[in-house]
Scaffold this active site. Structure first.
Site, PDB file in Angstrom:
ATOM      1  N   SER A 269      -0.234  -6.893   3.824  1.00 28.91           N
ATOM      2  CA  SER A 269      -0.706  -6.925   5.214  1.00 28.91           C
ATOM      3  C   SER A 269      -1.843  -7.920   5.394  1.00 28.91           C
ATOM      4  O   SER A 269      -1.863  -8.692   6.363  1.00 28.91           O
ATOM      5  CB  SER A 269      -1.155  -5.527   5.653  1.00 28.91           C
ATOM      6  OG  SER A 269      -2.209  -5.041   4.842  1.00 28.91           O
ATOM      7  N   ASP A 270      -2.821  -7.909   4.469  1.00 27.50           N
ATOM      8  CA  ASP A 270      -3.954  -8.824   4.639  1.00 27.50           C
ATOM      9  C   ASP A 270      -3.522 -10.277   4.444  1.00 27.50           C
ATOM     10  O   ASP A 270      -3.982 -11.171   5.155  1.00 27.50           O
ATOM     11  CB  ASP A 270      -5.119  -8.463   3.708  1.00 27.50           C
ATOM     12  CG  ASP A 270      -4.708  -8.228   2.273  1.00 27.50           C
ATOM     13  OD1 ASP A 270      -3.504  -8.251   1.974  1.00 27.50           O
ATOM     14  OD2 ASP A 270      -5.595  -7.994   1.433  1.00 27.50           O
ATOM     15  N   GLY A 271      -2.603 -10.521   3.507  1.00 29.89           N
ATOM     16  CA  GLY A 271      -2.075 -11.867   3.342  1.00 29.89           C
ATOM     17  C   GLY A 271      -1.296 -12.331   4.559  1.00 29.89           C
ATOM     18  O   GLY A 271      -1.334 -13.506   4.936  1.00 29.89           O
ATOM     19  N   THR A 272      -0.589 -11.392   5.201  1.00 28.00           N
ATOM     20  CA  THR A 272       0.130 -11.722   6.428  1.00 28.00           C
ATOM     21  C   THR A 272      -0.850 -12.065   7.548  1.00 28.00           C
ATOM     22  O   THR A 272      -0.643 -13.023   8.306  1.00 28.00           O
ATOM     23  CB  THR A 272       1.034 -10.551   6.845  1.00 28.00           C
ATOM     24  OG1 THR A 272       2.007 -10.329   5.817  1.00 28.00           O
ATOM     25  CG2 THR A 272       1.742 -10.828   8.155  1.00 28.00           C
TER      26      THR A 272
ATOM     27  N   GLU B  34      -3.905 -13.253   7.172  1.00 25.88           N
ATOM     28  CA  GLU B  34      -4.534 -14.539   6.872  1.00 25.88           C
ATOM     29  C   GLU B  34      -3.558 -15.693   7.133  1.00 25.88           C
ATOM     30  O   GLU B  34      -3.951 -16.743   7.666  1.00 25.88           O
ATOM     31  CB  GLU B  34      -5.023 -14.577   5.425  1.00 25.88           C
ATOM     32  CG  GLU B  34      -6.044 -13.509   5.038  1.00 25.88           C
ATOM     33  CD  GLU B  34      -7.350 -13.584   5.811  1.00 25.88           C
ATOM     34  OE1 GLU B  34      -7.607 -14.618   6.471  1.00 25.88           O
ATOM     35  OE2 GLU B  34      -8.119 -12.602   5.758  1.00 25.88           O
TER      36      GLU B  34
END
Length: 766
Positions: free
Chosen positions: A492-495, A497
């Site tokens: 989720s956090d990579g998405t 970013e």
């Protein structure tokens, strides 16, 4: 000499890609590569690391950096600047330091647009792969006939041993990670790895073998190894399977309404115990070679055939014990061991065992195919590869696994290790945001364009194949992974970013940074974020959370916490707020009500989990400093300010109170496992953490209230910059599951650069 190859699929017929291998990074040894001067430079870097290995345990990741800087003929042409005591920082000085950092880091970009880097640190990643290769390949007669060199040639073995020697602690043991105290788990693994690679009883650099063996025996012998170690030793033939707690493959039969259904488990836990259960169900044991017989004498305090295996199942060295098992959990294991397992190995119930093994293998093949045989991570990689070999030593499944081993190998001045699975997309999304913040488009436009193409190429275009829900998988279309598109596992956090990068670049001239991403693909990314919000407003990272929290009491590991279930994380929540607020400004008509509700609930989550001292626990970085950077950024993006939000005021107070005497921030990795703020020894600062804190304060509007703490932090960053524009490698700042530390080698460039860019942008300077 070693060199890094980018986006290279090679000629192996068993490897395939969804995007022409964009993001792939593999190492190759070429005996003819490099000049004598270049080889001498590499040897000097190795010697320097060895001499300073107890001061800075993380490598500076110099080998590929030397290669790229030479290949691009990089020369720093901007003069170095310093800020003297009593001197005021000018805009020219800060901008100069920023530009120097930006030009240096830009020179490290790969030709496919990403920034390579080591992403490793735990010392239990590599040995299982070595042990697995030796044992499985030897069954093919390759080991005894000398063909093992085709899998682990001499130069590979040399670098693996270098890594083990460099990271052996002064007491002779090896830590759970490169900065940790010695543990039975990693000391045993490292010792066996050395012996398999040909190191004698008293061999190894600095008497490594004898010192490691002494540590093991002084701490009770390998009967005290944690449960994962017991399973791997059983596979190697160095332990008896009856000395392990049961890992029944029948678990994969559980009906979906049960709380313990595997679909409710944290994906990493699920995908470790899936192949483990297959190997346990088969009671697989590798060939008992003369070396294995020798190791049985070296590693145990009592004769091997006199060990009471039933009694050693619950033993664990105190050095390894981070999450003690409760009496209830031990009773559960005993019930399985005494009552259930004997039934499942006898007729007619052994028919059920056979069916369970088939179902488990079906899940393994599904996960392998959907990750292009990279699997979700390095531990799972070794286990799934072994399971495929056990099922069919001559099968294509195993050969496809072999083809993806290079994706995990990393080489630096401290030797060869095994990565988590790479951080290409994660690092590049941060790198692009840092460079965009520099407002240097006229100088680095081509760099931004290549990075933009990489981000677009790395987005996952499809959901997992087939009936993915029946295979316990969630949607992935529109997401970004931690590494590359082939990996396939969204975060989720990579998405968030990745989405922020695409939105930022969509506002810049396409003739400079390339054509913006299609809106439908942005909408897919938004859909991923919305799908991962939980009832309390927080975001999970891989799959929706929702299973009963009490299931964590059944954590089967001794050295991790919070591994049974998916959880909500402040970092994922905060960066998703930032991404969706930005998205809403550019696409105000798309799912407006859902996004507004998402932001409202996410803000409430961040405010609710703030600690009494004003801090937030960071789960993926060290630790409260990392959490504060994300949290303050998320709250500020949602419209909260120092004046209207108590959480921001308390967060600012926490950061200001933890600023060190040298004007920076420095937090020990021990903050993560101990779950309380612990400064670095000697109250020294860490530049990455200083950058996080500086940006967190900027989010809160500190520049308008009192810029003095910001000036002090910026001065430290500027004065710490090296002659070529690089920054020195310091302590490890990444973490996973509270007790495992990860070395993100690019962080030392990305975050000081980003912080200086934001400082120049937001702080009035003369």
């Amino acid at each position: 000499m070693w060199r890094l190859k980018i986006a290279d699929g090679g000629n192996d017929p068993y490897i395939y890609s969804t995007n022409n291998f964009v993001g792939r990074q593999i190492w190759e040894f070429d005996p003819d590569y490099g000049t004598p001067e270049e080889r001498a430079e590499v040897e000097a870097a190795r010697e320097n690391f060895w001499k300073n290995r107890y001061k800075v345990q993380a490598s500076s990741d110099l080998l590929w950096r030397m290669q790229f800087l030479r290949g691009g003929n990089f020369k720093q042409t901007i003069a170095q600047v310093k800020v003297e005591d009593g001197e005021e920082i000018t805009k020219e000085t800060a901008t100069t330091a920023m530009r120097r950092a930006a030009h240096f880091f830009s020179a490290l970009q790969a030709n496919d647009g990403h920034w390579p880097a080591e992403n490793a640190g735990p010392l239990f990643f590599l040995p299982p792969l070595v042990g697995l290769l030796i044992n499985t390949i030897s069954v093919f007669c390759l080991y005894v006939t000398g063909h093992l060199d085709s899998v682990l040639p001499r130069e590979y073995r040399k670098e693996i041993l270098r890594y083990l020697y460099c990271h052996q602690n002064e007491d002779g043991g090896w830590g759970f990670h490169i900065e940790g105290h010695s543990t039975m788990f990693c000391t045993t693994f490292s010792y066996i790895c050395m012996r398999i690679l040909g190191v004698g009883l008293d061999g190894g650099k600095d008497n490594a073998s004898a010192r490691g063996r002494k540590w093991i025996r002084d701490h009770g012998g390998v009967t005290f190894i944690p449960s994962w170690g017991k399973i791997w030793l059983s596979i190697l033939g160095l332990f008896d399977w009856s000395g392990c707690n049961p890992v029944p493959p029948e678990f994969w039969f559980f009906p979906s309404f049960l709380p313990l259904h595997p679909g409710r488990m944290f994906c990493y836990c699920r995908l470790v115990y899936m192949p483990m259960s297959y190997l346990y169900g088969r009671r697989f044991v590798g060939p008992i070679t003369p070396l294995i017989l020798e190791l049985k004498q070296e590693l145990f305090l009592q004769p091997y055939n006199e060990i009471n295996w039933k009694k050693v199942r619950h033993l664990c060295a105190k050095e390894d014990l981070y999450y003690p098992h409760s009496i209830i959990q031990d009773l559960m294991w005993d019930s399985l061991y005494i009552c259930i397992e004997p039934l499942l190995t006898r007729w007619p119930f052994n028919k059920l065992r056979q069916k369970a093994l088939e179902v488990t293998m079906k899940h393994i093949h599904y996960e392998d195919e959907n990750s292009r045989y990279i699997t979700i991570g390095c531990i799972e990689k070794s286990l799934c590869m072994l399971a495929c070999w056990v099922e069919n030593p001559n099968g294509d499944y195993f050969k496809k696994h072999l083809a993806r081993i290079p994706d995990y190998i990393w080489v630096a001045e401290d030797g060869m290790t095994m990565q988590t699975f790479g951080s290409q997309a994660w690092d590049t999304s941060f790198a692009l945001q840092a460079l965009i913040a520099c407002n240097m488009t006229n100088e680095i436009g081509s760099i931004l364009k290549k990075g933009h193409e990489f981000i677009k190429e790395s987005q996952v275009k499809e959901n997992p194949s087939g009936d993915f829900k029946s295979m316990f998988r969630h949607i992935s279309k529109g997401s970004w992974t931690f590494s590359d598109q082939d990996h396939g596992w969204k975060i989720s956090d990579g998405t968030a970013e990745g989405l922020k990068c695409c939105l930022l670049l969509s506002m810049m001239p396409p003739e400079i940074v390339g054509i913006k991403m299609e809106s439908r693909r942005l909408f897919d990314a938004v859909n991923i974020l919305l799908s991962l919000q939980c009832k309390n407003g927080g975001l999970a990272i891989w799959e929706p959370a929702g299973a009963p929290k009490w299931l964590e009491l059944l954590n089967p590991t001794e050295f991790f916490a919070d591994v049974v279930l998916e959880h909500e994380y402040v970092e994922c929540t905060a960066t998703s707020i930032q991404a969706l607020v930005f998205f809403k400004k550019l696409y105000p008509g798309h799912r407006t009500n859902e996004i507004n509700n998402f932001i409202t609930n996410a803000v409430r989550f961040i405010e609710d989990i703030q600690r009494p001292d004003g801090s937030w626990y960071g789960s993926w970085g060290s630790c409260f400093t990392y959490g504060a950077w994300f949290s303050l950024g998320g709250l500020a993006a949602a419209g909260k300010t120092y004046n209207n939000c108590l959480a921001i005021r308390r967060g600012v107070e926490f950061l200001l109170n933890s600023q060190g005497d040298d004007s920076g921030w420095g937090e020990s990795w021990l903050s993560n496992p101990k779950e309380k703020y612990i400064p670095l020894e000697g109250n020294r600062s860490n530049l990455v953490q200083t950058a996080w804190a500086l940006m967190g304060l900027l989010h809160s509007g500190q520049a308008e209230r009192d810029p003095t703490p910001l000036h002090k932090a910026a001065k430290l960053l500027i004065n710490s910059q090296m002659e070529d524009g690089d920054f020195p490698q310091q302590e490890v700042t990444g973490v996973f599951k509270k007790n495992g530390m990860l070395h993100y080698a690019d962080y030392r460039n990305i975050f000081p650069l980003w912080a200086l860019a934001e400082y120049v942008r937001w702080v009035p300077l003369p």
